[in-house]
Write an enzyme that holds these catalytic residues in place. Structure first.
Site, PDB file in Angstrom:
ATOM      1  N   HIS A   6       0.282  -0.817  -0.210  1.00  0.00           N
ATOM      2  CA  HIS A   6       0.118   0.384  -0.248  1.00  0.00           C
ATOM      3  C   HIS A   6       0.888   0.881  -0.197  1.00  0.00           C
ATOM      4  O   HIS A   6       0.341   2.414  -0.716  1.00  0.00           O
ATOM      5  CB  HIS A   6      -0.912   0.307   0.984  1.00  0.00           C
ATOM      6  CG  HIS A   6      -0.427  -0.433   2.594  1.00  0.00           C
ATOM      7  ND1 HIS A   6       0.070  -1.431   3.030  1.00  0.00           N
ATOM      8  CD2 HIS A   6       0.163   0.963   3.418  1.00  0.00           C
ATOM      9  CE1 HIS A   6       0.658  -1.096   3.884  1.00  0.00           C
ATOM     10  NE2 HIS A   6       0.945   0.105   4.178  1.00  0.00           N
TER      11      HIS A   6
ATOM     12  N   HIS B 259      27.711  -3.502 -11.371  1.00  0.00           N
ATOM     13  CA  HIS B 259      28.765  -4.433 -10.914  1.00  0.00           C
ATOM     14  C   HIS B 259      28.121  -5.477 -10.191  1.00  0.00           C
ATOM     15  O   HIS B 259      28.650  -6.819 -10.089  1.00  0.00           O
ATOM     16  CB  HIS B 259      29.446  -3.365  -9.546  1.00  0.00           C
ATOM     17  CG  HIS B 259      29.831  -2.740  -9.904  1.00  0.00           C
ATOM     18  ND1 HIS B 259      30.958  -2.258  -9.458  1.00  0.00           N
ATOM     19  CD2 HIS B 259      30.295  -1.603 -11.215  1.00  0.00           C
ATOM     20  CE1 HIS B 259      31.973  -1.049  -9.627  1.00  0.00           C
ATOM     21  NE2 HIS B 259      30.937  -0.730 -10.818  1.00  0.00           N
TER      22      HIS B 259
ATOM     23  N   ARG C 267      35.333  -7.760 -14.981  1.00  0.00           N
ATOM     24  CA  ARG C 267      35.854  -8.241 -13.547  1.00  0.00           C
ATOM     25  C   ARG C 267      34.810  -9.217 -12.312  1.00  0.00           C
ATOM     26  O   ARG C 267      35.494  -8.989 -11.249  1.00  0.00           O
ATOM     27  CB  ARG C 267      37.149  -7.365 -13.030  1.00  0.00           C
ATOM     28  CG  ARG C 267      36.089  -6.631 -12.872  1.00  0.00           C
ATOM     29  CD  ARG C 267      37.011  -5.213 -12.723  1.00  0.00           C
ATOM     30  NE  ARG C 267      36.511  -3.791 -12.485  1.00  0.00           N
ATOM     31  CZ  ARG C 267      35.865  -2.373 -11.425  1.00  0.00           C
ATOM     32  NH1 ARG C 267      35.766  -3.835  -9.872  1.00  0.00           N
ATOM     33  NH2 ARG C 267      35.152  -2.214 -11.084  1.00  0.00           N
TER      34      ARG C 267
END
Length: 158
Positions: free
Chosen positions: A19, A108, A142
């Site tokens: 809500h 990331h 990475r």
């Protein structure tokens, strides 16, 4: 810069709220539809008091099952919904509060569910945040080993 990846192209979005996030959900839903997204609204459908876990788990399950590519859950602060969504296997829910956290959660962390505190933002801000989140690609590189470690924890291989 992220590589172009067909899997990063989002077409379907599950959206839910309690809500406290109902008004923001309705604004976001309409906005996403005007941008061409297919939106699955799991509720709530009014400002009547409800429990956010019921709707957060519905959003998360839509994403985890593959029925929707991403999910957005809005409650009063976004915190509780992130906690619930992250209990569902395969979900990486991020509670974001500005554009920097929005971009980071995607680039990331490859977040697949966004949680927001609806009353904490203006209509224009939530629309911008959602658009940027849906359009930001996971950078990969990475970050992949970190995502793999995160998901290994979920599988109990920590």
């Amino acid at each position: 810069m992220a590589e172009s990846n067909e899997r990063d192209t989002v077409r379907t979005v599950a959206i839910g709220s309690d809500h406290g996030g109902f008004e923001a959900k309705e604004i976001i839903k309409t906005y996403l539809q005007t941008l061409g997204y297919r939106v699955t609204d799991v509720g709530t459908h009014s400002k009547e008091s409800v429990d956010y876990p019921d709707f957060a788990v519905a959003v998360a399950r839509n994403v985890a099952s593959g029925a929707c590519e991403r999910g957005i859950m809005i409650d009063g602060a976004g915190i509780g919904s992130a906690m619930v969504c992250n209990k569902v296997r395969g979900i990486r829910a991020a509670m974001c509060y500005d554009l920097r956290t929005i971009v980071n959660s995607r680039e990331h962390n490859n977040a697949n569910v966004l949680t927001l505190g609806g009353p904490l933002h203006s209509a224009a801000d939530v629309c911008e945040m959602v658009k940027v989140w849906l359009e930001t690609r996971f950078a990969g590189g990475r970050h992949w080993p970190r995502i793999n470690k995160m998901m290994a924890v979920e599988r109990g291989h920590n």
